[in-house]
Design an enzyme around this catalytic site. Structure first.
Site, PDB file in Angstrom:
ATOM      1  N   CYS A  55       0.887  -1.177   0.000  1.00 49.16           N
ATOM      2  CA  CYS A  55       0.000   0.000   0.000  1.00 49.16           C
ATOM      3  C   CYS A  55       0.914   1.212   0.000  1.00 49.16           C
ATOM      4  CB  CYS A  55      -0.925  -0.016   1.209  1.00 49.16           C
ATOM      5  SG  CYS A  55      -2.035  -1.440   1.265  1.00 49.16           S
ATOM      6  N   ALA A  56       1.555   1.455  -1.124  1.00 46.35           N
ATOM      7  CA  ALA A  56       2.773   2.258  -1.176  1.00 46.35           C
ATOM      8  C   ALA A  56       2.559   3.760  -1.197  1.00 46.35           C
ATOM      9  CB  ALA A  56       3.603   1.855  -2.388  1.00 46.35           C
TER      10      ALA A  56
ATOM     11  N   GLY B 103       4.335   7.145  -1.086  1.00 51.06           N
ATOM     12  CA  GLY B 103       5.622   6.598  -1.476  1.00 51.06           C
ATOM     13  C   GLY B 103       6.823   6.892  -0.619  1.00 51.06           C
ATOM     14  N   GLY B 104       6.653   7.486   0.555  1.00 50.60           N
ATOM     15  CA  GLY B 104       7.803   7.818   1.381  1.00 50.60           C
ATOM     16  C   GLY B 104       8.671   6.619   1.710  1.00 50.60           C
ATOM     17  N   LYS B 105       8.052   5.531   2.128  1.00 49.54           N
ATOM     18  CA  LYS B 105       8.818   4.332   2.488  1.00 49.54           C
ATOM     19  C   LYS B 105       9.401   3.662   1.250  1.00 49.54           C
ATOM     20  CE  LYS B 105       6.295   3.320   6.781  1.00 49.54           C
ATOM     21  NZ  LYS B 105       5.273   4.403   6.710  1.00 49.54           N
TER      22      LYS B 105
ATOM     23  N   ASP C  91      -0.633   0.187  -5.288  1.00 49.28           N
ATOM     24  CA  ASP C  91      -1.601   0.997  -4.559  1.00 49.28           C
ATOM     25  C   ASP C  91      -2.893   1.091  -5.352  1.00 49.28           C
ATOM     26  OD1 ASP C  91      -1.319   2.925  -1.966  1.00 49.28           O
ATOM     27  OD2 ASP C  91      -2.818   3.711  -3.357  1.00 49.28           O
TER      28      ASP C  91
ATOM     29  N   ASP D  50      -5.830  -3.010  -6.481  1.00 47.19           N
ATOM     30  CA  ASP D  50      -6.183  -3.422  -5.126  1.00 47.19           C
ATOM     31  C   ASP D  50      -5.312  -4.626  -4.789  1.00 47.19           C
ATOM     32  OD1 ASP D  50      -7.499  -4.969  -3.005  1.00 47.19           O
ATOM     33  OD2 ASP D  50      -9.162  -3.571  -3.238  1.00 47.19           O
TER      34      ASP D  50
ATOM     35  N   ASP E  67       2.294  -1.579   4.699  1.00 48.69           N
ATOM     36  CA  ASP E  67       2.048  -0.398   5.536  1.00 48.69           C
ATOM     37  C   ASP E  67       0.544  -0.151   5.457  1.00 48.69           C
ATOM     38  OD1 ASP E  67       2.593   1.747   7.161  1.00 48.69           O
ATOM     39  OD2 ASP E  67       3.076   3.092   5.501  1.00 48.69           O
TER      40      ASP E  67
ATOM     41  N   CYS F 229       0.639   3.423  11.336  1.00 49.47           N
ATOM     42  CA  CYS F 229       0.958   4.655  12.065  1.00 49.47           C
ATOM     43  C   CYS F 229      -0.075   4.836  13.179  1.00 49.47           C
ATOM     44  CB  CYS F 229       1.012   5.864  11.139  1.00 49.47           C
ATOM     45  SG  CYS F 229      -0.481   6.140  10.168  1.00 49.47           S
TER      46      CYS F 229
END
Length: 546
Positions: free
Chosen positions: A361-362, A365-367, A385, A413, A431, A484
């Site tokens: 679930c990118a 895109g930070g990670k 994503d 999905d 994530d 998070c």
């Protein structure tokens, strides 16, 4: 993973407020909460019939002749208050966010006056840098303290009906005035005068008189240091309600945290959430820009900073984001805004050159981008994503950060993708969509947008995504589940449930990858906002044995 899109949606919320404000003005009624849905429906019909007119207005923006511009400019109203009031209304409708930054790190302050004009019918002078900082402070702070501010406003109205029936713009103006006087400690009578002026110009003289009366009562309470406060007594529910008002959080969150964390820890968490947020910058080593180079630039900009104690490429800042944006550091891809809690999730993945890594679930895109920097041009990060727009931003940012040679994007999905893909990966990062209860310091609006009912829906989704992600892990490979959130039901309980369904996976202790102070008794990674001064996050690393 919490959605972080900061772009403005296709349906312009400001135009919705034009309809709501005009209804209140022209019909003479004050719309209350029960009328909100029907009013918004009317607004949507209005929008559908006037899209071409709105497009025409936008095309003409910035090319107004002197005569028409003079008619729409009001230099007596302070721009930061007008912008703050309109943005707060847009946030409450659900169409905007508290921050004035978009995902590329560009300021969106230039758009704000357009929303003011379409909503209130006039412009003020243009926003300056100081005004932008004030808008960020006032909007974020007013949202954080909304429950407490409303408690004070209600206590000074002496009539619950008056408060409940208050039209949205009038309520936002009062909240702004209360926040400026109580929390920012601005000169009280200047605050009164300027918010009265805004109410009179944006609404009508009677609204200004009401603002004047209520704010002057507040000033008297401030001068005598006699603000009302709820008493923390009675049963558990009553105590939670009082604490929820004092620290301005939803009651259900307070009750949940007291149950799982204890009262004192719950209070510390709420106090952290109400502070001005801190941010971390990650130097983009893929462009040869290291932390030492970032520090040099911050010193030139005179932005106070400190080195991360846990991650080599990260620097913490409290203030100066506007200076960083204006410098071009973000726009040029030399660094990015990324919390250390997210950075440590990437270290838990432990990416190595040559590996195949799936980020489930990118977007935005930070990670994925941080993962890519560890590959040194060898291997692949596949970013999946369901949101095409956010995935497009990820792809563009990967090119900007010069890691596009090891990043590929797939719009799908995850549950469908896993059924159709037979490729297994060395590392799979999920994530997961979550409540975001660990990032309430940065996402001030989120605390009011979450409901207890959301938790059950999220847990079901998290289980489904975990099952799908696990099917794409090679034997001997690693599955990393992260959120998070600080909520046990989204974190430890999801992993416990998963391991019962999938005995082929075993826990790989996090202390092999992150500092011991972040490792739980069961070997999971967890950051505590109040303790570690960063966002709250959770991650579990699991190894597939067969």
């Amino acid at each position: 993973m919490l959605p972080q899109t900061l772009s403005i949606p296709p349906v312009n919320p400001a135009d919705t407020f034009v309809v709501r404000t005009n209804l209140a003005k022209n019909v003479g009624r004050k719309p209350n909460n029960s009328a909100t849905i029907s009013t918004v429906q009317c607004a949507k019909k209005y929008l559908n019939s006037t899209r071409s007119r709105t497009a025409t207005l936008k095309s003409k923006e910035g090319h107004l002749n002197a005569a028409s511009k003079t008619q729409k400019v009001n230099l007596e109203v302070s721009p930061h208050r007008a912008v703050s009031a309109v943005r707060l209304m847009r946030i409450e409708l659900g169409g905007a966010f508290a921050d004035l930054l978009n995902e590329q790190g560009k300021g969106s302050g230039g758009n704000e006056m357009g929303y003011v004009e379409r909503t209130l019918g006039f412009r003020t002078r243009d926003l300056e840098d100081r005004d932008l900082r004030l808008v960020t402070e006032i909007v974020g702070g007013t949202i954080r303290w909304r429950r407490y501010l409303d408690y004070l406003i209600l206590s000074l109205c002496h009539d619950e009906g008056t408060f409940r029936d208050m039209e949205p713009l009038l309520l936002q103006i009062l909240r702004i005035g209360f926040y400026e006087i109580i929390k920012l400690e601005m000169p009280p009578y200047a605050v009164v005068d300027e918010n009265v002026r805004l109410a009179k110009v944006a609404l009508r003289p009677g609204a200004g008189n009401m603002v004047n009366g209520i704010l002057r009562k507040l000033v008297l309470l401030k001068e005598s240091n006699s603000f009302p406060s709820p008493e923390v007594n009675g049963d558990d529910r009553q105590q939670a309600r009082a604490l929820a008002t004092i620290y301005s959080h939803p009651v259900w969150m307070v009750r949940r945290w007291i149950k799982h964390l204890g009262r004192e820890e719950a209070i510390r968490l709420m106090m952290w959430n109400n502070k001005d947020p801190t941010f971390s910058l990650r130097a983009n080593v893929a462009k040869g820009f290291r932390r030492s180079h970032l520090v040099e630039q911050l010193e030139k900009l005179k932005v106070p900073h400190e080195l991360s104690a846990h991650l080599d490429d990260f620097v913490r800042i409290r203030t100066g984001m506007q200076l960083i944006i204006q410098s071009g550091l973000l726009k040029d891809g030399l660094c990015s805004v990324q919390d250390e809690s997210a950075g440590m999730v990437v270290t838990l993945v432990n990416p190595q050159p040559g590996e195949s890594i799936l980020d489930c679930c990118a977007a935005p895109g930070g990670k994925a981008l941080f993962l890519a920097t560890f590959l040194n041009g060898q291997g692949m990060v596949t970013a999946v994503d369901v949101n095409a727009g956010r995935l497009r931003i990820l792809k563009e940012t990967a090119e900007l950060h010069q890691v596009h040679n090891v990043v590929t994007t797939i719009h799908s999905d995850l549950r469908i993708f896993s059924n159709n893909s037979h490729i297994k990966h060395d590392k799979v990062l999920l994530d997961a969509p979550c409540s975001g209860l660990g990032v309430l310091s940065k996402r001030a609006d989120l605390r009011w947008n979450r409901r207890l009912e959301d938790m059950e829906e999220l847990k079901s989704l998290q289980d489904e995504l975990l099952d799908s992600a696990s099917s794409m892990v090679k034997p001997g490979g690693a599955l990393i589940y992260s959120t998070c959130s600080i909520d046990q039901e989204e974190n430890e309980e999801r992993i416990a449930s998963f391991l019962l369904r999938h005995p082929e996976f075993v826990v790989d202790a996090a202390d092999n990858y992150v500092p011991h102070e972040f490792v739980t008794e069961r070997g999971f990674y967890r950051s505590n906002p109040a303790k570690h001064s960063m966002d709250g996050a959770f991650a579990a690393r699991l190894i597939r044995s067969r």
